[in-house]
Design a protein around this motif. Sequence first.
Motif, PDB file in Angstrom:
ATOM      1  N   TRP A  12       0.849  -1.208   0.000  1.00 22.15           N
ATOM      2  CA  TRP A  12       0.000   0.000   0.000  1.00 22.15           C
ATOM      3  C   TRP A  12       0.879   1.252   0.000  1.00 22.15           C
ATOM      4  O   TRP A  12       0.653   2.184  -0.782  1.00 22.15           O
ATOM      5  N   ARG A  13       1.900   1.256   0.842  1.00 22.70           N
ATOM      6  CA  ARG A  13       2.804   2.414   0.880  1.00 22.70           C
ATOM      7  C   ARG A  13       3.518   2.574  -0.449  1.00 22.70           C
ATOM      8  O   ARG A  13       3.665   3.671  -0.976  1.00 22.70           O
ATOM      9  N   ALA A  14       3.984   1.449  -1.008  1.00 23.13           N
ATOM     10  CA  ALA A  14       4.737   1.504  -2.269  1.00 23.13           C
ATOM     11  C   ALA A  14       3.856   2.002  -3.419  1.00 23.13           C
ATOM     12  O   ALA A  14       4.298   2.808  -4.251  1.00 23.13           O
ATOM     13  N   ILE A  15       2.614   1.537  -3.455  1.00 28.59           N
ATOM     14  CA  ILE A  15       1.719   1.985  -4.543  1.00 28.59           C
ATOM     15  C   ILE A  15       1.399   3.463  -4.393  1.00 28.59           C
ATOM     16  O   ILE A  15       1.375   4.206  -5.379  1.00 28.59           O
ATOM     17  N   ARG A  16       1.183   3.892  -3.157  1.00 32.00           N
ATOM     18  CA  ARG A  16       0.920   5.331  -2.975  1.00 32.00           C
ATOM     19  C   ARG A  16       2.110   6.167  -3.434  1.00 32.00           C
ATOM     20  O   ARG A  16       1.941   7.240  -4.024  1.00 32.00           O
ATOM     21  N   ALA A  17       3.319   5.659  -3.175  1.00 31.81           N
ATOM     22  CA  ALA A  17       4.507   6.392  -3.632  1.00 31.81           C
ATOM     23  C   ALA A  17       4.565   6.399  -5.164  1.00 31.81           C
ATOM     24  O   ALA A  17       4.927   7.421  -5.778  1.00 31.81           O
ATOM     25  N   ARG A  48      -8.666  -5.700   7.146  1.00 30.48           N
ATOM     26  CA  ARG A  48      -8.671  -4.866   8.348  1.00 30.48           C
ATOM     27  C   ARG A  48      -7.356  -4.110   8.583  1.00 30.48           C
ATOM     28  O   ARG A  48      -7.396  -2.918   8.951  1.00 30.48           O
ATOM     29  N   PRO A  49      -6.189  -4.738   8.363  1.00 28.90           N
ATOM     30  CA  PRO A  49      -4.943  -3.968   8.583  1.00 28.90           C
ATOM     31  C   PRO A  49      -4.851  -2.699   7.746  1.00 28.90           C
ATOM     32  O   PRO A  49      -4.329  -1.679   8.213  1.00 28.90           O
ATOM     33  N   LEU A  50      -5.388  -2.743   6.533  1.00 30.85           N
ATOM     34  CA  LEU A  50      -5.376  -1.525   5.706  1.00 30.85           C
ATOM     35  C   LEU A  50      -6.271  -0.458   6.329  1.00 30.85           C
ATOM     36  O   LEU A  50      -5.916   0.726   6.342  1.00 30.85           O
ATOM     37  N   GLY A 217      -5.802  -4.303  -7.173  1.00 33.20           N
ATOM     38  CA  GLY A 217      -6.000  -5.519  -6.396  1.00 33.20           C
ATOM     39  C   GLY A 217      -4.693  -6.271  -6.204  1.00 33.20           C
ATOM     40  O   GLY A 217      -4.102  -6.285  -5.125  1.00 33.20           O
ATOM     41  N   THR A 218      -4.231  -6.902  -7.287  1.00 32.48           N
ATOM     42  CA  THR A 218      -3.050  -7.764  -7.227  1.00 32.48           C
ATOM     43  C   THR A 218      -1.825  -7.076  -6.628  1.00 32.48           C
ATOM     44  O   THR A 218      -1.104  -7.677  -5.826  1.00 32.48           O
ATOM     45  N   ALA A 219      -1.566  -5.848  -7.011  1.00 32.22           N
ATOM     46  CA  ALA A 219      -0.358  -5.178  -6.528  1.00 32.22           C
ATOM     47  C   ALA A 219      -0.429  -4.892  -5.027  1.00 32.22           C
ATOM     48  O   ALA A 219       0.598  -4.670  -4.381  1.00 32.22           O
ATOM     49  N   LEU A 220      -1.632  -4.921  -4.472  1.00 31.53           N
ATOM     50  CA  LEU A 220      -1.802  -4.722  -3.032  1.00 31.53           C
ATOM     51  C   LEU A 220      -1.751  -6.038  -2.258  1.00 31.53           C
ATOM     52  O   LEU A 220      -1.057  -6.167  -1.249  1.00 31.53           O
TER      53      LEU A 220
END
Length: 225
Positions: A12-17, A48-50, A217-220
Amino acid sequence: MSAPDPDAIANWRAIRARIAAACEACGRAPESVALVAVTKGQTAARIRPLLEAGHRLFAENRVQEARAKWPALREEFPDLVLQLIGPLQTNKSADAVALFDTIATLDRERLAVALAAAIGRSDRRPDCLVEINTGREAQKAGIDPDAADAFIADCRERHGLPIVGLMTIPPADQDPESHFALLARIAARNGLARLSMGMSGDFEAAIRAGATEVRIGTALFGPRR
Ligand SMILES: *Cc1c(COP(=O)(O)O)cnc(C)c1O
């Protein structure tokens, strides 16, 4: 308590970056692109962690799966936002209106009629995106690009639907850029602000073409089982 899921959080952090970098590369503000976490096939324990990390925007592609997972998560996280990004049967319109904040797959006249009726009977009014079949693929849902302007006008004027944007899934075997560009042109001439386009494999190209939300989806979460 769910087990922490360092992978999904790290992804999630990497995709946001990557979204921020893609925005910067084409002179857009990073906040102009929303990350829609696609949770089809994922359990509440994986999701839930997200939510705990602060993510709020999610999407499912089936009404039944969403009904099984999301009401309980909404009780815990009342400000979460849920989209429907899969095909909607007319007889599930009322369920969809109750469950989702955006219905991204308005793809035919009969569904427009059913959604307008369901909204009329409800105290909810989910935003609607019209799905455009930019590749004119026979097997794929969505409005033909040549019929888009008339369909959008009909949805607004005859059915009174809150149409706020467009969505597309380009053909899997083609360069998506011309499809993203086509969606952006249709949205611009119809005064529509939201453009849902781009998935794990092509979201940077979608951002260059003007996407305001990318569906990942997949990348997360990794490959779906
Ligand atoms: C599954 C799905 C996605 C996510 O695709 P990934 O390639 O896993 O990121 C996006 N949009 C729609 C409509 C989907 O059904």
